[in-house]
Design a protein around this motif. Sequence first.
Motif, short mmCIF file in Angstrom:
data_model
loop_
_atom_site.label_atom_id
_atom_site.label_comp_id
_atom_site.label_asym_id
_atom_site.label_seq_id
_atom_site.Cartn_x
_atom_site.Cartn_y
_atom_site.Cartn_z
N ALA A 174 66.67 61.08 24.47
CA ALA A 174 67.15 60.86 25.84
C ALA A 174 66.26 59.85 26.57
CB ALA A 174 67.17 62.19 26.58
N TYR A 175 64.98 59.94 26.36
CA TYR A 175 64.05 59.03 27.02
C TYR A 175 64.29 57.59 26.57
CZ TYR A 175 59.60 57.27 28.84
OH TYR A 175 58.63 56.56 29.53
N GLU A 176 64.57 57.41 25.30
CA GLU A 176 64.79 56.07 24.76
C GLU A 176 66.09 55.46 25.26
OE1 GLU A 176 64.48 56.78 20.59
OE2 GLU A 176 62.27 56.66 20.57
N LYS A 177 67.05 56.29 25.72
CA LYS A 177 68.34 55.79 26.20
C LYS A 177 68.42 55.71 27.72
CE LYS A 177 72.10 57.29 24.35
NZ LYS A 177 73.18 58.20 23.88
N ARG A 178 67.33 55.97 28.42
CA ARG A 178 67.42 56.11 29.87
C ARG A 178 67.83 54.84 30.59
NH1 ARG A 178 62.50 55.02 28.29
NH2 ARG A 178 60.97 53.97 29.64
N THR A 179 67.54 53.66 30.01
CA THR A 179 67.92 52.42 30.68
C THR A 179 69.43 52.17 30.64
OG1 THR A 179 67.42 51.20 28.65
CG2 THR A 179 65.69 51.30 30.33
N GLU A 180 70.16 52.97 29.87
CA GLU A 180 71.62 52.85 29.87
C GLU A 180 72.21 53.34 31.20
OE1 GLU A 180 73.43 54.78 26.56
OE2 GLU A 180 72.15 53.79 25.06
N TYR A 181 71.45 54.15 31.91
CA TYR A 181 71.96 54.74 33.16
C TYR A 181 71.32 54.12 34.40
CZ TYR A 181 73.35 58.08 29.63
OH TYR A 181 73.89 58.65 28.50
N ASP A 182 70.18 53.49 34.20
CA ASP A 182 69.48 52.80 35.28
C ASP A 182 68.58 51.76 34.65
OD1 ASP A 182 68.27 52.40 38.00
OD2 ASP A 182 66.50 53.21 36.95
N PRO A 183 68.66 50.49 35.09
CA PRO A 183 67.86 49.43 34.46
C PRO A 183 66.37 49.72 34.45
CG PRO A 183 69.51 48.48 35.94
CD PRO A 183 69.53 49.96 36.17
N GLU A 184 65.89 50.50 35.41
CA GLU A 184 64.46 50.81 35.48
C GLU A 184 64.12 52.12 34.78
OE1 GLU A 184 62.65 50.32 39.34
OE2 GLU A 184 64.28 48.98 39.97
N GLY A 185 65.10 52.75 34.17
CA GLY A 185 64.84 53.97 33.41
C GLY A 185 64.52 55.19 34.25
N ARG A 186 65.05 55.24 35.47
CA ARG A 186 64.69 56.34 36.37
C ARG A 186 65.60 57.56 36.21
NH1 ARG A 186 64.94 52.84 41.74
NH2 ARG A 186 66.76 52.08 40.55
N ILE A 187 66.64 57.45 35.38
CA ILE A 187 67.56 58.56 35.13
C ILE A 187 67.56 58.88 33.64
CG2 ILE A 187 69.95 59.36 35.26
CD1 ILE A 187 70.35 57.42 37.61
N MET A 188 67.30 60.11 33.30
CA MET A 188 67.31 60.55 31.91
C MET A 188 68.40 61.60 31.73
SD MET A 188 64.14 61.94 29.53
CE MET A 188 64.16 63.67 30.06
N VAL A 189 69.20 61.47 30.69
CA VAL A 189 70.33 62.37 30.45
C VAL A 189 70.11 63.13 29.16
CG1 VAL A 189 72.82 62.54 30.07
CG2 VAL A 189 71.91 60.84 31.69
N LEU A 190 70.12 64.45 29.26
CA LEU A 190 70.03 65.30 28.08
C LEU A 190 71.44 65.61 27.61
CD1 LEU A 190 67.28 67.77 29.34
CD2 LEU A 190 66.99 65.89 27.71
N GLU A 191 71.78 65.09 26.46
CA GLU A 191 73.14 65.26 25.95
C GLU A 191 73.27 66.59 25.23
OE1 GLU A 191 73.93 61.87 23.56
OE2 GLU A 191 73.76 60.44 25.22
N GLY A 192 74.40 67.24 25.41
CA GLY A 192 74.67 68.50 24.72
C GLY A 192 74.34 69.70 25.58
N GLN A 193 73.06 69.91 25.89
CA GLN A 193 72.66 71.02 26.73
C GLN A 193 71.23 70.82 27.19
OE1 GLN A 193 72.44 73.88 23.03
NE2 GLN A 193 71.51 74.92 24.76
N SER A 194 70.81 71.63 28.15
CA SER A 194 69.46 71.53 28.65
C SER A 194 68.48 72.10 27.63
CB SER A 194 69.33 72.32 29.96
OG SER A 194 67.99 72.32 30.41
N VAL A 195 67.32 71.46 27.53
CA VAL A 195 66.24 71.92 26.66
C VAL A 195 64.94 71.84 27.46
CG1 VAL A 195 67.40 71.10 24.57
CG2 VAL A 195 65.77 69.60 25.74
N PRO A 196 63.85 72.48 27.02
CA PRO A 196 62.56 72.32 27.70
C PRO A 196 62.11 70.85 27.63
CG PRO A 196 62.51 74.18 26.17
CD PRO A 196 63.78 73.43 25.89
N TRP A 197 62.15 70.16 28.76
CA TRP A 197 61.97 68.71 28.73
C TRP A 197 60.72 68.20 29.43
CZ3 TRP A 197 61.78 66.77 33.68
CH2 TRP A 197 62.42 67.51 34.68
#
Length: 350
Positions: free
Chosen positions: A228-251
Motif C-alpha cells: 500500500a505504501y508503494e502505491k500511495r502516489t496513485e491517490y495523491d502525487p505527494e503520497g499523502r493518502i495510503m489505501v489498504l486494499e482488501g481489509q484493515s490490518v495493523p498498519w
Amino acid sequence: MAESAAKRLKTTGVTIGTHNGHFHADEALAVYMLRLLPTYAGSSLVRTRDPALLQTCHTVVDVGGEYDASANRYDHHQRTFSTTFPGRPTKLSSAGLVYMHFGKAIIAQQLSKPEDSEDVGLLWNKIYESFVEALDAHDNGISAYDPKGIAAASLEKRFSEGGFNLGAMVGRLNPNWNDPVPSDPKEAQAAEDEKFLTASQRIGEEFSRDLEYYSRAWLPARDIVKAAYEKRTEYDPEGRIMVLEGQSVPWKDHMYNLEEADGTGKKVLYVLYAEKPVPDAKWRIQAVPVTMDSFESRKALPEAWRGARDDKLDEITGIPGGVFVHAAGFIGGNKTFEGAKAMAVKALDI
C-alpha cells in the motif's frame, strides 16, 4: 545469543532458582519464558535466598548477585550491572536478561523458523520494545518520562490511572500484610510459592498473547502495508493518502518504519480501508497520528466536518455517501471507496 543458549542446555529435570519473599513482575515473567522452551518445560522451581541452595540450581534468575550466561545466572542487582538490550537504553531486569538470551528461541519455536531468520529478529526487537522493556524499567525504577523535564514543564496528571500496569498486576498477587500465614515454615513457603506461580502464569499469559498477536497478525500485515505504501502516489502525487486494499490490518508501526526508511521526509496523512473484506463494505478514512500512541493527528479531518453524519455530512462536504466524522476529527466514514477517497483528497487542501 538465544540460539547458543538453547543449544547449550541439554539436561533434563532442571531446576530454576529465584528469590523468595515479595515477588515482582520481572522474575515472574523470566520463569514463565524459560518454561516455554523444551529444556525447561518440566523444570522445578526453588524460591530461596540461600546461596547453597541456589548453587544447586541449573538456572538462577533475579537473585545471587551474578550475571553469567555461560553459567545460567541472570541477576541484575549487582552494583556493576549496566547491561541493556541491543539498541535500547533501559537497564535490564531478570526478565530482560532472560528475554535477551532466550527470546529468539521462543520466537523461532512460535514461527517454526530458524533463530537467525529476519522475521525472528524483527519480532525479537518488537516484543522487547512493546512488552519486556516496560518491566525492565519498572523493576529498575526508571520513569517513562524524564522527571526533571516534567517538573520543568509544570505538568501534572489529570487523573489517576488506577496504578494498573504490568508490574502492579503481579504486585497485587502478593500476600497482603495481614493475611494469615501457616506456622510451619515449609507450609508458609509453599503457600507463598503457589501465589508466585499464579503471578507467573498471569503475566505469562499476557506475554503469550503479545507473542501470538505479533507473530500471527502484526508480522503478516507488513507485506500488505508495504504494498500500500508503494502505491500511495496513485491517490495523491505527494503520497499523502495510503489505501489498504482488501481489509484493515495493523498498519501504524509498519508505515512509520517505511517512512523512516524512505528518507524523503514525506508523510502519509490519511489511511483508507474497508470496514469488512466484502464488496459492498463501507470505507473508513483515518488521520495518521503524530506518533504511534498519540491522540494528536498529523492532519485531522476538517473542523467543519466533525460530529456530522449522513445527509448533513454530505451537505457540508459536498461528497455523497458520508457516514460520519468523529467529533475529534481523527476518523470518518463513507459508504464507498470513491467517497472516502474524495473526502481524503478534499481534506488535504482544507
